[in-house]
Design a protein around this motif. Structure first.
Motif, PDB file in Angstrom:
ATOM      1  N   ASP A   1       0.836  -1.194   0.000  1.00  0.00           N
ATOM      2  CA  ASP A   1       0.000   0.000   0.000  1.00  0.00           C
ATOM      3  C   ASP A   1       0.871   1.244   0.000  1.00  0.00           C
ATOM      4  OD1 ASP A   1      -2.408  -1.532   2.216  1.00  0.00           O
ATOM      5  OD2 ASP A   1      -2.379  -1.426   0.031  1.00  0.00           O
ATOM      6  N   ILE A   2       0.386   2.271  -0.692  1.00  0.00           N
ATOM      7  CA  ILE A   2       1.045   3.558  -0.619  1.00  0.00           C
ATOM      8  C   ILE A   2       0.247   4.402   0.382  1.00  0.00           C
ATOM      9  CG2 ILE A   2      -0.218   4.474  -2.620  1.00  0.00           C
ATOM     10  CD1 ILE A   2       2.346   6.081  -3.263  1.00  0.00           C
ATOM     11  N   LEU A   3       0.913   4.892   1.398  1.00  0.00           N
ATOM     12  CA  LEU A   3       0.254   5.555   2.516  1.00  0.00           C
ATOM     13  C   LEU A   3       0.700   7.009   2.603  1.00  0.00           C
ATOM     14  CD1 LEU A   3       0.661   2.738   5.199  1.00  0.00           C
ATOM     15  CD2 LEU A   3      -1.249   3.113   3.637  1.00  0.00           C
ATOM     16  N   LEU A   4      -0.250   7.868   2.982  1.00  0.00           N
ATOM     17  CA  LEU A   4       0.026   9.288   3.129  1.00  0.00           C
ATOM     18  C   LEU A   4       0.582   9.573   4.516  1.00  0.00           C
ATOM     19  CD1 LEU A   4      -3.178  10.700   1.405  1.00  0.00           C
ATOM     20  CD2 LEU A   4      -0.892  10.444   0.419  1.00  0.00           C
ATOM     21  N   ASN A   5       1.513  10.502   4.576  1.00  0.00           N
ATOM     22  CA  ASN A   5       2.150  10.868   5.834  1.00  0.00           C
ATOM     23  C   ASN A   5       1.335  11.988   6.489  1.00  0.00           C
ATOM     24  OD1 ASN A   5       3.790  11.646   7.931  1.00  0.00           O
ATOM     25  ND2 ASN A   5       5.679  11.641   6.722  1.00  0.00           N
ATOM     26  N   VAL A   6       0.622  11.637   7.561  1.00  0.00           N
ATOM     27  CA  VAL A   6      -0.256  12.602   8.239  1.00  0.00           C
ATOM     28  C   VAL A   6       0.537  13.810   8.733  1.00  0.00           C
ATOM     29  CG1 VAL A   6      -1.900  12.907  10.121  1.00  0.00           C
ATOM     30  CG2 VAL A   6      -1.814  10.747   8.875  1.00  0.00           C
ATOM     31  N   ASN A   7       1.772  13.589   9.120  1.00  0.00           N
ATOM     32  CA  ASN A   7       2.583  14.678   9.676  1.00  0.00           C
ATOM     33  C   ASN A   7       2.968  15.730   8.643  1.00  0.00           C
ATOM     34  OD1 ASN A   7       2.547  13.532  12.246  1.00  0.00           O
ATOM     35  ND2 ASN A   7       4.358  12.272  11.798  1.00  0.00           N
ATOM     36  N   THR A   8       2.742  15.425   7.353  1.00  0.00           N
ATOM     37  CA  THR A   8       3.079  16.400   6.308  1.00  0.00           C
ATOM     38  C   THR A   8       1.842  17.125   5.792  1.00  0.00           C
ATOM     39  OG1 THR A   8       2.865  14.792   4.505  1.00  0.00           O
ATOM     40  CG2 THR A   8       5.017  14.957   5.591  1.00  0.00           C
ATOM     41  N   ALA A   9       0.630  16.678   6.154  1.00  0.00           N
ATOM     42  CA  ALA A   9      -0.606  17.267   5.633  1.00  0.00           C
ATOM     43  C   ALA A   9      -0.819  18.662   6.207  1.00  0.00           C
ATOM     44  CB  ALA A   9      -1.792  16.369   5.955  1.00  0.00           C
ATOM     45  N   SER A  10      -1.246  19.589   5.352  1.00  0.00           N
ATOM     46  CA  SER A  10      -1.500  20.960   5.826  1.00  0.00           C
ATOM     47  C   SER A  10      -2.755  20.986   6.701  1.00  0.00           C
ATOM     48  CB  SER A  10      -1.675  21.900   4.632  1.00  0.00           C
ATOM     49  OG  SER A  10      -2.968  21.735   4.067  1.00  0.00           O
TER      50      SER A  10
ATOM     51  N   SER B   1       3.703  11.079   0.625  1.00  0.00           N
ATOM     52  CA  SER B   1       3.591   9.715   1.134  1.00  0.00           C
ATOM     53  C   SER B   1       4.722   9.390   2.103  1.00  0.00           C
ATOM     54  CB  SER B   1       3.635   8.719  -0.028  1.00  0.00           C
ATOM     55  OG  SER B   1       4.929   8.730  -0.635  1.00  0.00           O
ATOM     56  N   THR B   2       4.470   8.387   2.910  1.00  0.00           N
ATOM     57  CA  THR B   2       5.544   7.859   3.751  1.00  0.00           C
ATOM     58  C   THR B   2       6.505   7.018   2.914  1.00  0.00           C
ATOM     59  OG1 THR B   2       4.156   5.965   4.316  1.00  0.00           O
ATOM     60  CG2 THR B   2       4.102   7.846   5.809  1.00  0.00           C
ATOM     61  N   ASN B   3       5.988   6.428   1.835  1.00  0.00           N
ATOM     62  CA  ASN B   3       6.823   5.610   0.961  1.00  0.00           C
ATOM     63  C   ASN B   3       7.820   6.489   0.225  1.00  0.00           C
ATOM     64  OD1 ASN B   3       3.818   4.888   0.931  1.00  0.00           O
ATOM     65  ND2 ASN B   3       4.778   2.888   0.672  1.00  0.00           N
TER      66      ASN B   3
ATOM     67  N   TRP C   1      -7.172  19.412  -8.911  1.00  0.00           N
ATOM     68  CA  TRP C   1      -6.278  18.577  -8.114  1.00  0.00           C
ATOM     69  C   TRP C   1      -4.867  18.649  -8.686  1.00  0.00           C
ATOM     70  CZ3 TRP C   1      -4.385  15.331 -11.698  1.00  0.00           C
ATOM     71  CH2 TRP C   1      -5.233  14.916 -12.733  1.00  0.00           C
ATOM     72  N   GLY C   2      -3.942  18.131  -7.930  1.00  0.00           N
ATOM     73  CA  GLY C   2      -2.560  18.043  -8.375  1.00  0.00           C
ATOM     74  C   GLY C   2      -1.923  16.783  -7.825  1.00  0.00           C
ATOM     75  N   ILE C   3      -1.207  16.054  -8.668  1.00  0.00           N
ATOM     76  CA  ILE C   3      -0.533  14.817  -8.260  1.00  0.00           C
ATOM     77  C   ILE C   3       0.847  14.789  -8.896  1.00  0.00           C
ATOM     78  CG2 ILE C   3      -2.621  13.454  -7.894  1.00  0.00           C
ATOM     79  CD1 ILE C   3      -2.293  12.329 -10.675  1.00  0.00           C
ATOM     80  N   GLY C   4       1.774  14.132  -8.237  1.00  0.00           N
ATOM     81  CA  GLY C   4       3.115  14.005  -8.785  1.00  0.00           C
ATOM     82  C   GLY C   4       4.067  13.408  -7.782  1.00  0.00           C
TER      83      GLY C   4
ATOM     84  N   PRO D   1      15.787  10.431  -2.985  1.00  0.00           N
ATOM     85  CA  PRO D   1      14.586   9.592  -2.946  1.00  0.00           C
ATOM     86  C   PRO D   1      13.336  10.437  -3.197  1.00  0.00           C
ATOM     87  CG  PRO D   1      16.023   9.087  -1.102  1.00  0.00           C
ATOM     88  CD  PRO D   1      16.587  10.312  -1.751  1.00  0.00           C
ATOM     89  N   LEU D   2      12.358   9.832  -3.893  1.00  0.00           N
ATOM     90  CA  LEU D   2      11.130  10.522  -4.268  1.00  0.00           C
ATOM     91  C   LEU D   2       9.950  10.045  -3.428  1.00  0.00           C
ATOM     92  CD1 LEU D   2      11.584  10.400  -8.126  1.00  0.00           C
ATOM     93  CD2 LEU D   2      11.528  12.476  -6.760  1.00  0.00           C
ATOM     94  N   HIS D   3       8.998  10.949  -3.171  1.00  0.00           N
ATOM     95  CA  HIS D   3       7.754  10.636  -2.473  1.00  0.00           C
ATOM     96  C   HIS D   3       6.584  10.951  -3.394  1.00  0.00           C
ATOM     97  CE1 HIS D   3       9.531  10.312   1.674  1.00  0.00           C
ATOM     98  NE2 HIS D   3      10.470  11.053   1.094  1.00  0.00           N
ATOM     99  N   ALA D   4       5.503  10.171  -3.279  1.00  0.00           N
ATOM    100  CA  ALA D   4       4.266  10.536  -3.955  1.00  0.00           C
ATOM    101  C   ALA D   4       3.737  11.813  -3.319  1.00  0.00           C
ATOM    102  CB  ALA D   4       3.254   9.417  -3.838  1.00  0.00           C
ATOM    103  N   ALA D   5       3.172  12.710  -4.151  1.00  0.00           N
ATOM    104  CA  ALA D   5       2.749  14.022  -3.669  1.00  0.00           C
ATOM    105  C   ALA D   5       1.341  14.329  -4.181  1.00  0.00           C
ATOM    106  CB  ALA D   5       3.722  15.106  -4.126  1.00  0.00           C
ATOM    107  N   LEU D   6       0.448  14.854  -3.277  1.00  0.00           N
ATOM    108  CA  LEU D   6      -0.915  15.232  -3.640  1.00  0.00           C
ATOM    109  C   LEU D   6      -1.154  16.674  -3.218  1.00  0.00           C
ATOM    110  CD1 LEU D   6      -2.919  12.114  -2.355  1.00  0.00           C
ATOM    111  CD2 LEU D   6      -1.817  12.416  -4.569  1.00  0.00           C
TER     112      LEU D   6
END
Length: 525
Positions: A349-358, A392-394, A413-416, A502-507
């Motif tokens: 699973d790809i998981l979002l990092n809560v600590n980075t969310a605005s 993401s945490t990944n 939206w924006g993804i990358g 290293p790269l992270h998924a970004a929303l």
């Protein structure tokens, strides 16, 4: 004259030209190697080879001996008379032997050697040029005069009479002047063609390089697949041998048990038959005393007990059902090994990092969905974005990966992807405003699309029916691709870069929600 006769001695009697790589036959006659080889080839099968000059015969194909002195003489001759080798044009007036021409007279339509050139007319009408065999096309076909001018209007070469006649009033130039202008144009064309050829060569080399890379990749995959299936066949053969061997062992064991039981039953059958005959005899007797004195035959109960024991033995002789279950487990392991071979990592699973969310983004409990929800009052951390973003945490620093995002419930939206070192505060923290992120953005109801990196925007076609997007990353190749998962799947854009972190998924969320659907598929090249 003597030099001309000496020069004639250096001519091959077959091609009538100066020797080229002269060789000698046994009879002493010399020829060009190519010339005599051709003659000998035509004599193949006739049973005899002959010299073209003296007709000396030889039963076997004669060996060709290189005439070194003659080679040296011919070489020196070519060095002292280079024009002959370059033009091959000879003096028209030297009839006894061919002498290289030094010039050609356009008026006389003849070529002249140095000797005849000295006595040639020096008048203006006798125009001299470099040796040529095309003398006729240097004169006007109508007036038979030398072509001296060029008509720029009709683009033809003309003589002096033509310029005063049908070409009167036209702009004319001297041939040399017009020739130089055309040469300049040709040089410009040549320069352009050279540039295009260089560009073509670069593209060709690039495509050839890609083809070699693809061929190498295909060869590597082919080798892996071949080795994989060879291993599978070996494992299946070993498994088959083990299963068949176990079946044979159980069958043999069962057969021995049954054979013992059959033997015991045959003995019991004989015993029963004997007792039955004895009882029948007693039943047929008329003497009561004899019948009553015969011992009781209650041992039939013992026979029934043994029969029950025999049934139990027979019931326990079936093949072991756990054998097939173990076989299926082994096959499952083999199949799992195939999966691991091509997908080096299990889907995760790809998981979002809560600590980075605005503070305007709410993350779902499964950490796969980002909702627009103002004033979340998240705990302040150095990792938290000031903009409406989350990563993401990944993290990915090697290999190939892809995952999918559902955007059907969000118009903008924006993804990358981005580096973890991206700023979290200020204008540089927005994904589209820095060189540490690569970003696909859709905005407003018209579904307009942009690919943004370091404030540079690439406008994509509008009105793409896109409710799901696939992000594909090839870290080593430096490629990040976006696909619209419509029917058929459409490639939106591929970003090419050299990834150094290293790269992270970004929303990024502007109202609505963005949901990460599916799992990360990852594999190594």
């Amino acid at each position: 004259m003597a030099s001309a006769d000496l020069r004639q001695e250096l001519d091959c009697s077959i091609c009538l030209n100066i020797y080229t790589d002269p060789v000698s036959l046994r009879c002493g006659h010399n020829y060009c190697r190519v010339c005599i080889d051709c003659v000998l080839d035509t004599q193949e099968g006739s049973g005899v080879y002959t010299c073209p000059e003296c007709r000396a015969e030889c039963q076997e194909r004669p060996a060709l001996i290189r005439n070194i002195p003659l080679c040296n003489i011919v070489g020196r001759l070519w060095l002292t008379q280079p024009d002959q080798g370059e033009t091959g044009i000879f003096c028209t007036y030297c009839i006894h032997s061919p002498v290289p021409a030094a010039k050609s007279c356009l008026h006389c339509e003849a070529s002249l050697c140095d000797n005849h050139l000295r006595v040639h007319s020096k008048s203006a009408e006798h125009v001299l040029s470099d040796p040529t065999t095309s003398l006729g096309n240097r004169k006007c076909s109508v007036h038979k005069k030398i072509l001296e001018y060029y008509c720029t209007k009709d683009a033809v070469c003309i003589c002096v009479y033509c310029s005063a006649g049908e070409h009167r009033g036209h702009r004319v130039e001297m041939l040399v002047e017009a020739s130089e202008k055309k040469k300049e144009k040709l040089r410009n064309v040549l320069h352009k063609l050279t540039t295009k050829r260089e560009e073509t060569e670069k593209r060709l080399q690039s495509l050839q390089g890609h083809r070699r890379e693809d061929q190498e990749k295909a060869a590597g995959v082919t080798e892996r697949v071949t080795a994989l299936f060879r291993g599978i066949w070996r494992q299946l053969e070993d498994l088959e041998k083990r299963v068949l061997s176990e079946i044979s062992r159980q069958e043999e064991s069962f057969s021995l048990s049954v054979s013992d039981l059959i033997q015991q039953l045959e003995i019991k059958k004989d015993e029963l038959s004997r007792k039955m005959r004895h009882i029948e005899e007693l039943c047929n007797m008329s003497d009561p005393v004899t019948i009553l004195q015969e011992p009781d035959t209650d041992d039939l109960c013992d026979i029934e007990d043994r029969e029950r024991h025999d049934d139990q033995v027979h019931g326990g002789g079936d093949l072991d059902v756990d054998l097939m279950s173990g076989t299926f487990h082994t096959l499952s392991d083999i199949i799992r090994g195939i999966h691991v071979c091509f997908y080096m990592q299990e889907p995760t699973d790809i998981l979002l990092n809560v600590n980075t969310a605005s503070n305007n983004i709410h993350i779902s409990d499964d950490m796969k969905t980002a909702y627009w929800s103002p004033n979340q009052n998240h705990v302040e951390t150095p990792e938290r974005f000031q903009c409406n973003q989350v990563i993401s945490t990944n993290r990915f620093s090697t290999g190939q990966h892809y995952w999918e995002v559902e955007v059907s419930k969000s118009e903008s939206w924006g993804i990358g992807m981005c580096y973890s070192s991206i700023d979290r505060r200020g204008g540089q923290s927005a994904f589209e405003n820095n060189n540490k992120s690569w970003f696909l953005r859709r905005y407003n109801k018209n579904h307009q699309y942009l690919v943004i990196h370091d404030c540079k925007r690439i406008q994509l076609p509008d009105n793409i029916p896109c409710d799901r997007v696939r992000i594909y990353l090839d870290y080593e190749a430096g490629q990040l691709s976006f696909y619209a998962l419509c029917d058929p799947v459409r490639h939106l854009h591929t970003v090419t870069a050299t990834f150094t972190e290293p790269l992270h998924a970004a929303l990024r969320v502007w109202g609505g929600l963005i949901k990460i659907s599916g799992e990360i598929r990852s594999w190594e090249k």
